[in-house]
Design a protein around this motif. Structure first.
Motif, PDB file in Angstrom:
ATOM      1  N   GLN A 187      10.827  -0.833   1.225  1.00  0.00           N
ATOM      2  CA  GLN A 187      10.845  -1.003  -0.224  1.00  0.00           C
ATOM      3  C   GLN A 187      11.680  -2.206  -0.580  1.00  0.00           C
ATOM      4  OE1 GLN A 187      12.064   2.459  -2.471  1.00  0.00           O
ATOM      5  NE2 GLN A 187      10.976   1.727  -4.261  1.00  0.00           N
ATOM      6  N   ALA A 188      11.027  -3.186  -1.164  1.00  0.00           N
ATOM      7  CA  ALA A 188      11.711  -4.383  -1.636  1.00  0.00           C
ATOM      8  C   ALA A 188      12.121  -4.174  -3.093  1.00  0.00           C
ATOM      9  CB  ALA A 188      10.804  -5.588  -1.504  1.00  0.00           C
ATOM     10  N   PRO A 189      13.113  -4.907  -3.579  1.00  0.00           N
ATOM     11  CA  PRO A 189      13.561  -4.752  -4.969  1.00  0.00           C
ATOM     12  C   PRO A 189      12.407  -4.949  -5.950  1.00  0.00           C
ATOM     13  CG  PRO A 189      15.134  -6.070  -3.753  1.00  0.00           C
ATOM     14  CD  PRO A 189      13.952  -5.877  -2.848  1.00  0.00           C
ATOM     15  N   GLY A 190      12.245  -3.998  -6.858  1.00  0.00           N
ATOM     16  CA  GLY A 190      11.211  -4.096  -7.874  1.00  0.00           C
ATOM     17  C   GLY A 190       9.819  -3.758  -7.395  1.00  0.00           C
ATOM     18  N   LYS A 191       9.688  -3.312  -6.154  1.00  0.00           N
ATOM     19  CA  LYS A 191       8.369  -2.992  -5.611  1.00  0.00           C
ATOM     20  C   LYS A 191       8.316  -1.547  -5.155  1.00  0.00           C
ATOM     21  CE  LYS A 191       7.122  -7.656  -4.085  1.00  0.00           C
ATOM     22  NZ  LYS A 191       6.590  -8.465  -2.947  1.00  0.00           N
ATOM     23  N   GLN A 192       7.097  -1.052  -5.021  1.00  0.00           N
ATOM     24  CA  GLN A 192       6.917   0.311  -4.532  1.00  0.00           C
ATOM     25  C   GLN A 192       7.120   0.359  -3.017  1.00  0.00           C
ATOM     26  OE1 GLN A 192       3.004   1.583  -5.927  1.00  0.00           O
ATOM     27  NE2 GLN A 192       3.956   2.577  -7.693  1.00  0.00           N
ATOM     28  N   ARG A 193       7.490   1.539  -2.562  1.00  0.00           N
ATOM     29  CA  ARG A 193       7.632   1.735  -1.120  1.00  0.00           C
ATOM     30  C   ARG A 193       6.249   1.669  -0.483  1.00  0.00           C
ATOM     31  NH1 ARG A 193      11.451   6.556   1.025  1.00  0.00           N
ATOM     32  NH2 ARG A 193      12.752   5.484  -0.526  1.00  0.00           N
ATOM     33  N   GLU A 194       6.161   0.961   0.636  1.00  0.00           N
ATOM     34  CA  GLU A 194       4.875   0.830   1.311  1.00  0.00           C
ATOM     35  C   GLU A 194       5.010   1.211   2.785  1.00  0.00           C
ATOM     36  OE1 GLU A 194       3.223  -3.103   1.698  1.00  0.00           O
ATOM     37  OE2 GLU A 194       5.090  -3.961   2.493  1.00  0.00           O
ATOM     38  N   LEU A 195       3.903   1.730   3.317  1.00  0.00           N
ATOM     39  CA  LEU A 195       3.853   2.058   4.738  1.00  0.00           C
ATOM     40  C   LEU A 195       3.714   0.765   5.529  1.00  0.00           C
ATOM     41  CD1 LEU A 195       3.587   4.065   7.110  1.00  0.00           C
ATOM     42  CD2 LEU A 195       1.126   4.108   6.638  1.00  0.00           C
ATOM     43  N   VAL A 196       4.594   0.561   6.489  1.00  0.00           N
ATOM     44  CA  VAL A 196       4.547  -0.635   7.326  1.00  0.00           C
ATOM     45  C   VAL A 196       3.768  -0.354   8.606  1.00  0.00           C
ATOM     46  CG1 VAL A 196       5.916  -2.305   8.621  1.00  0.00           C
ATOM     47  CG2 VAL A 196       6.744  -1.442   6.409  1.00  0.00           C
ATOM     48  N   ALA A 197       4.115   0.745   9.277  1.00  0.00           N
ATOM     49  CA  ALA A 197       3.465   1.083  10.540  1.00  0.00           C
ATOM     50  C   ALA A 197       3.664   2.559  10.816  1.00  0.00           C
ATOM     51  CB  ALA A 197       4.042   0.257  11.688  1.00  0.00           C
ATOM     52  N   SER A 198       2.730   3.147  11.554  1.00  0.00           N
ATOM     53  CA  SER A 198       2.853   4.544  11.930  1.00  0.00           C
ATOM     54  C   SER A 198       2.346   4.742  13.346  1.00  0.00           C
ATOM     55  CB  SER A 198       2.075   5.437  10.963  1.00  0.00           C
ATOM     56  OG  SER A 198       0.681   5.205  11.083  1.00  0.00           O
ATOM     57  N   ILE A 199       2.761   5.859  13.941  1.00  0.00           N
ATOM     58  CA  ILE A 199       2.350   6.166  15.309  1.00  0.00           C
ATOM     59  C   ILE A 199       2.296   7.678  15.470  1.00  0.00           C
ATOM     60  CG2 ILE A 199       4.737   6.053  16.176  1.00  0.00           C
ATOM     61  CD1 ILE A 199       3.539   4.867  18.803  1.00  0.00           C
ATOM     62  N   THR A 200       1.270   8.161  16.146  1.00  0.00           N
ATOM     63  CA  THR A 200       1.151   9.590  16.403  1.00  0.00           C
ATOM     64  C   THR A 200       1.712   9.918  17.787  1.00  0.00           C
ATOM     65  OG1 THR A 200      -1.022   9.428  17.427  1.00  0.00           O
ATOM     66  CG2 THR A 200      -0.947   9.625  15.008  1.00  0.00           C
TER      67      THR A 200
END
Length: 120
Positions: A38-51
């Motif tokens: 989450q950057a200032p003024g922005k929504q939280r975003e998924l960067v990467a995931s792993i199962t």
């Protein structure tokens, strides 16, 4: 259950950092682990995931630069970040879907966040 993230810091444009996130406590399994930012003024975003079977996903902006991995024996997920850019500056959070017991439904847990700052 707790998630403890570490590895953030200040790095120059083009540099590298490695984030770690360890899950502690007693639980049955953690099939899904991921990193958000989450950057200032922005929504939280998924960067990467792993199962648990090591299927990975990445947001387009980090493909080819970031690599997510996990060590199931240590209940730890890593994010290797190379060729960092100023636009990668954000607070990075780890996330995991954890079954506390074999009978419970998975619940989302979050780490405390670690700051990554990329200077130009």
């Amino acid at each position: 259950v707790q998630l403890q993230a570490s590895g953030g810091g200040l790095v120059q444009d083009g540099g590298s950092l490695r984030l770690s996130c360890a899950a502690s406590g007693r639980f049955f399994s953690s099939n899904y682990m991921g990193w958000y930012r989450q950057a200032p003024g922005k929504q939280r975003e998924l960067v990467a995931s792993i199962t648990s079977s090591e299927t990975t996903t990445y947001v387009n902006s980090v493909k080819g630069r970031f690599t997510i991995s996990r060590d199931n024996a240590k209940n730890t997920v890593y994010l290797q970040m190379n060729s960092l850019k100023p636009e990668d500056t954000a607070v990075y959070y780890c996330n995991a879907l954890i079954k506390v017991t074999i009978a419970t439904t998975p619940r989302a847990y979050w780490g405390q966040g670690t700051q990554v700052t990329v200077s130009s």
